[in-house]
Scaffold this motif. Structure first.
Motif, PDB file in Angstrom:
ATOM      1  N   LEU A 184      43.195  24.180  21.950  1.00 28.37           N
ATOM      2  CA  LEU A 184      43.198  25.132  20.838  1.00 28.37           C
ATOM      3  C   LEU A 184      42.083  25.898  21.036  1.00 28.37           C
ATOM      4  O   LEU A 184      40.985  25.549  21.365  1.00 28.37           O
ATOM      5  CB  LEU A 184      43.314  24.339  19.589  1.00 28.37           C
ATOM      6  N   GLU A 194      42.403  28.117  15.887  1.00 25.13           N
ATOM      7  CA  GLU A 194      43.610  27.609  15.821  1.00 25.13           C
ATOM      8  C   GLU A 194      43.302  26.007  15.334  1.00 25.13           C
ATOM      9  O   GLU A 194      44.133  25.577  14.565  1.00 25.13           O
ATOM     10  CB  GLU A 194      44.194  27.412  17.262  1.00 25.13           C
ATOM     11  N   PHE A 195      42.412  25.557  15.868  1.00 25.48           N
ATOM     12  CA  PHE A 195      41.977  24.261  15.599  1.00 25.48           C
ATOM     13  C   PHE A 195      41.643  24.197  13.729  1.00 25.48           C
ATOM     14  O   PHE A 195      42.119  23.358  13.242  1.00 25.48           O
ATOM     15  CB  PHE A 195      40.628  23.786  16.222  1.00 25.48           C
ATOM     16  N   THR A 221      40.417  21.119  24.015  1.00 24.62           N
ATOM     17  CA  THR A 221      41.438  20.657  23.217  1.00 24.62           C
ATOM     18  C   THR A 221      42.631  21.223  23.113  1.00 24.62           C
ATOM     19  O   THR A 221      43.668  20.844  22.445  1.00 24.62           O
ATOM     20  CB  THR A 221      40.686  21.070  21.830  1.00 24.62           C
ATOM     21  N   LYS A 228      34.235  20.017  16.465  1.00 23.33           N
ATOM     22  CA  LYS A 228      35.071  19.917  15.457  1.00 23.33           C
ATOM     23  C   LYS A 228      34.649  19.633  13.838  1.00 23.33           C
ATOM     24  O   LYS A 228      35.144  20.277  12.996  1.00 23.33           O
ATOM     25  CB  LYS A 228      36.133  18.730  15.948  1.00 23.33           C
ATOM     26  N   LYS A 281      38.604  25.369  23.854  1.00 23.94           N
ATOM     27  CA  LYS A 281      40.160  25.481  24.361  1.00 23.94           C
ATOM     28  C   LYS A 281      40.598  24.656  25.496  1.00 23.94           C
ATOM     29  O   LYS A 281      41.602  24.121  25.624  1.00 23.94           O
ATOM     30  CB  LYS A 281      40.614  26.905  24.462  1.00 23.94           C
ATOM     31  N   HIS A 309      42.793  26.129  11.547  1.00 26.88           N
ATOM     32  CA  HIS A 309      43.965  26.515  10.988  1.00 26.88           C
ATOM     33  C   HIS A 309      44.730  25.085  10.812  1.00 26.88           C
ATOM     34  O   HIS A 309      45.581  24.639   9.963  1.00 26.88           O
ATOM     35  CB  HIS A 309      44.973  27.596  11.624  1.00 26.88           C
ATOM     36  N   LYS A 310      44.977  24.438  11.718  1.00 25.44           N
ATOM     37  CA  LYS A 310      45.572  22.919  11.955  1.00 25.44           C
ATOM     38  C   LYS A 310      44.865  22.172  10.772  1.00 25.44           C
ATOM     39  O   LYS A 310      45.823  21.395  10.542  1.00 25.44           O
ATOM     40  CB  LYS A 310      45.481  22.575  13.474  1.00 25.44           C
ATOM     41  N   TYR A 311      43.739  21.973  10.921  1.00 28.40           N
ATOM     42  CA  TYR A 311      43.168  20.691  10.167  1.00 28.40           C
ATOM     43  C   TYR A 311      42.718  21.256   8.651  1.00 28.40           C
ATOM     44  O   TYR A 311      42.466  20.293   7.879  1.00 28.40           O
ATOM     45  CB  TYR A 311      41.829  20.260  10.651  1.00 28.40           C
ATOM     46  N   LYS A 312      42.808  22.595   8.389  1.00 27.10           N
ATOM     47  CA  LYS A 312      42.110  22.830   6.858  1.00 27.10           C
ATOM     48  C   LYS A 312      43.381  23.149   6.056  1.00 27.10           C
ATOM     49  O   LYS A 312      44.450  23.772   6.643  1.00 27.10           O
ATOM     50  CB  LYS A 312      41.327  24.057   6.876  1.00 27.10           C
TER      51      LYS A 312
END
Length: 291
Positions: A281, A285-286, A279, A246, A276, A288-291
């Motif tokens: 994701l 996808e991860f 998490t 992560k 996946k 995209h969620k955090y950036k």
């Protein structure tokens, strides 16, 4: 790989000759270091922060915790975190090195306190008003002592810190019933395991290898982990790998394949499936969620 900035306690201390302890109000601390503490970073020391005013979010290793009056955060070296807080946020900040505590209490370890016992334990407490007022008194006394030049200053700070940790441990165990005290032997063994995982998780992902390093059977190691943390040894290894994944996915510019290889996975498809599974994701996808 792009590395997350690691902050050292000497960068904060306003008093020469004390590179192992620091205290401040949160307002003054945030005013001086706002640009540093509001972006992801790590520390090489222990952190206690009590909020008396304000609100916001404290993100620690991709878990979000609410900031509100009465919230106390207790962090150990190496965790990645940053703060988002309102303009009226205030409280107290205490930083110290492991050496500072353990040179005053040579027969005890800082990791004996339940919030520092394992990386798996929650890093925060939410105090009701009576307990918050008691905590404010101690934090205020620590800050006053730190600002002064009294006789045996460091010994007084160490004593106040120890009493604060004891009181917070009692509240922590009351509020986190799942974190009931375990035997001293198990505590030392779990801490040893986590240190070995931290050192070897990239090249070694088999529980049996860690059992060999600790000179115990894999079955006994797993039994200790389950009794102490309600997880398996494999869980601890995988969670450390995923945490680093992560961090690299969000904070580095490397490709997903390069990150997988850096973590010891030549087969990116396998790494992606593992990510996946743990998490929910995919790596993309991860990101995209955090950036």
């Amino acid at each position: 790989m792009k590395n997350i900035q690691v902050l050292h306690i000497g960068e904060f201390g306003r008093q020469e000759g004390y590179p192992y302890f620091y205290s401040n109000t949160f307002r003054e601390h945030a005013g001086s270091f706002h640009e540093t503490i509001t972006v992801p970073h790590k520390h090489d020391f222990f952190i206690l922060v009590l909020f008396t005013r304000g609100h916001g979010v404290h993100e620690i290793d991709f878990n979000s915790y609410e900031i509100r009056p009465g919230s106390i955060f207790l962090m150990y070296p190496g965790q990645t975190h940053y703060w988002e807080f309102s303009q009226d946020a205030d409280g107290y900040v205490v930083f110290h090195t492991q050496e500072f505590y353990e040179m005053h209490y040579i027969n005890r370890s800082i990791h004996g306190f339940p919030f520092y016992y394992s990386a798996q334990n929650p890093p925060c407490l939410y105090l009701e008003e009576p307990d918050m007022l008691k905590a404010i008194t101690v934090f205020r006394e620590i800050h006053s002592e730190y600002e002064g030049e009294g006789f045996m200053k460091m010994q007084r700070l160490a004593s106040s810190l120890d009493l604060l940790y004891i009181d917070l441990s009692r509240l922590y165990l009351r509020d986190n019933s799942a974190e009931s005290p375990v035997s001293a032997t198990y505590m030392r063994r779990i801490r040893q395991l986590e240190q070995l995982i931290e050192k070897h998780y990239i090249e070694e992902k088999q529980p049996s290898a860690y059992a060999d390093m600790m000179h115990i059977s894999p079955k006994h190691l797993n039994r200790m982990v389950k009794a102490s943390l309600r997880k398996t040894t494999s869980d601890l290894i995988a969670e450390r790998v995923i945490l680093e994944a992560k961090r690299l996915l969000v904070h580095s510019q490397n490709s997903f394949t390069e990150i997988a290889r850096a973590l010891g996975y030549e087969d990116y498809a396998y790494f992606s499936r593992l990510f996946k599974l743990k998490t929910g994701l995919t790596p993309s996808e991860f990101v995209h969620k955090y950036k």
